[in-house]
Enzyme design. Structure first.
Site, mmCIF file in Angstrom:
data_model
loop_
_atom_site.group_PDB
_atom_site.id
_atom_site.type_symbol
_atom_site.label_atom_id
_atom_site.label_comp_id
_atom_site.label_asym_id
_atom_site.label_seq_id
_atom_site.Cartn_x
_atom_site.Cartn_y
_atom_site.Cartn_z
ATOM 1 C CE LYS A 14 -2.385 -0.986 3.771
ATOM 2 N NZ LYS A 14 -1.837 -2.289 4.186
ATOM 3 N NE ARG A 89 -4.394 -1.522 10.064
ATOM 4 C CZ ARG A 89 -3.346 -0.903 9.530
ATOM 5 N NH1 ARG A 89 -3.422 0.343 9.152
ATOM 6 N NH2 ARG A 89 -2.208 -1.550 9.367
ATOM 7 N NE ARG A 128 7.290 -2.619 5.878
ATOM 8 C CZ ARG A 128 5.968 -2.449 5.721
ATOM 9 N NH1 ARG A 128 5.473 -2.115 4.556
ATOM 10 N NH2 ARG A 128 5.141 -2.607 6.727
ATOM 11 N NE ARG A 134 6.252 -0.159 10.034
ATOM 12 C CZ ARG A 134 5.081 -0.218 9.426
ATOM 13 N NH1 ARG A 134 4.909 0.386 8.279
ATOM 14 N NH2 ARG A 134 4.086 -0.887 9.962
ATOM 15 N NE ARG A 146 2.215 -4.819 11.342
ATOM 16 C CZ ARG A 146 3.276 -4.619 10.564
ATOM 17 N NH1 ARG A 146 4.431 -5.181 10.862
ATOM 18 N NH2 ARG A 146 3.179 -3.862 9.515
HETATM 19 P P1 AMP Z 1 0.606 0.559 9.015
HETATM 20 O O1 AMP Z 1 1.731 1.512 8.801
HETATM 21 O O2 AMP Z 1 -0.639 0.943 8.258
HETATM 22 O O3 AMP Z 1 0.996 -0.878 8.803
HETATM 23 O O4 AMP Z 1 0.207 0.677 10.566
HETATM 24 C C1 AMP Z 1 1.117 0.344 11.596
HETATM 25 C C2 AMP Z 1 0.355 0.159 12.902
HETATM 26 O O5 AMP Z 1 -0.315 1.374 13.249
HETATM 27 C C3 AMP Z 1 -0.747 -0.896 12.863
HETATM 28 O O6 AMP Z 1 -0.250 -2.197 13.114
HETATM 29 C C4 AMP Z 1 -1.669 -0.412 13.970
HETATM 30 O O7 AMP Z 1 -1.140 -0.723 15.255
HETATM 31 C C5 AMP Z 1 -1.592 1.105 13.824
HETATM 32 N N1 AMP Z 1 -2.634 1.614 12.873
HETATM 33 C C6 AMP Z 1 -2.425 2.221 11.668
HETATM 34 N N2 AMP Z 1 -3.585 2.556 11.086
HETATM 35 C C7 AMP Z 1 -4.563 2.148 11.941
HETATM 36 C C8 AMP Z 1 -5.986 2.180 11.886
HETATM 37 N N3 AMP Z 1 -6.643 2.701 10.843
HETATM 38 N N4 AMP Z 1 -6.659 1.661 12.955
HETATM 39 C C9 AMP Z 1 -6.036 1.150 14.015
HETATM 40 N N5 AMP Z 1 -4.698 1.059 14.122
HETATM 41 C C10 AMP Z 1 -3.954 1.551 13.097
#
Ligand code: AMP
Length: 193
Positions: A14, A89, A128, A134, A146
């Site tokens: 994404k 999400r 990654r 990260r 996740r």
């Molecule tokens: P991402 O960068 O989108 O993979 O997000 C990393 C982490 O941020 C996720 O594993 C969640 O802990 C948190 N996170 C990001 N976006 C959301 C969302 N829309 N709702 C809840 N938690 C989120």
């Protein structure tokens, strides 16, 4: 306005594809993951609370991310459209997003979902983790959590947009450009619709 959601499990590409989409179509990129990581970098109270959950691979509470998205929409009223990445999400987040956009006289035009096998996701995320810095990418247990959160809370968000005929799927494996071209085809179909 043209408002798009790029959807898919962690590691589906994404972030990579979002960069190309916003450049081509002039959309404003709103990634809740990026906003949360910037809160962590600035050591805000919100960031510190969110970090505890993110480090375990769990979702941050709906109210927190909905508040962040609401402020970002308010701060970008002149945008040609938004690209939502990593949001919504949960179904509650999708419902809240509909309300926020409706208040602005606009709506979601399409959700494009990237389809990637679980084996490939695990490989990409561990890879990654070697370079991204990260912490949630470097531990296999956290990655599994996740993916489990995605399956139990996020995958159903696709059904929400299917109901409104706004859901489209693209193969998320192949070269970055092949995937991007497939995404552009879907976007342009919807722009002309
Ligand atoms: P991402 O960068 O989108 O993979 O997000 C990393 C982490 O941020 C996720 O594993 C969640 O802990 C948190 N996170 C990001 N976006 C959301 C969302 N829309 N709702 C809840 N938690 C989120």
């Amino acid at each position: 306005m043209f408002n798009l959601i790029l959807f898919g499990p962690p590691g589906s590409g994404k972030g990579t594809q979002s960069e190309k989409i916003i450049e081509k179509y002039g959309l404003k990129h709103l990634s809740t993951g990026d906003i949360l990581r910037s809160e962590i970098a600035r050591q805000t109270p919100l960031g510190m609370e969110a970090k505890k959950l993110m480090d375990k691979g769990q979702l941050v509470p709906d109210e927190v991310v909905i508040g962040m998205i609401s402020s970002s929409i308010e701060a970008n009223t002149q945008a040609r459209g938004f690209l939502f990445d990593g949001f919504p999400r949960t179904v509650a987040q999708a419902e809240a997003l509909d309300k926020l956009l409706k208040l602005k006289g606009t709506q979601i035009n399409a959700m494009i979902s990237l389809l990637v096998t679980e084996e490939e996701l695990m490989k990409r995320l561990l890879n990654r983790g070697l370079t991204s810095g990260r912490s949630d990418d470097s531990n296999e247990e956290v990655i599994k959590n996740r993916i489990a959160e995605y399956k139990s809370k996020t995958a159903v968000v696709a059904d929400y947009y299917k109901k409104f005929d706004k859901f489209f799927e693209v193969k998320g494996e192949g070269s970055i450009d092949e995937i991007f071209n497939a995404i552009c085809k879907e976007i342009e179909k919807e722009m002309d619709a």
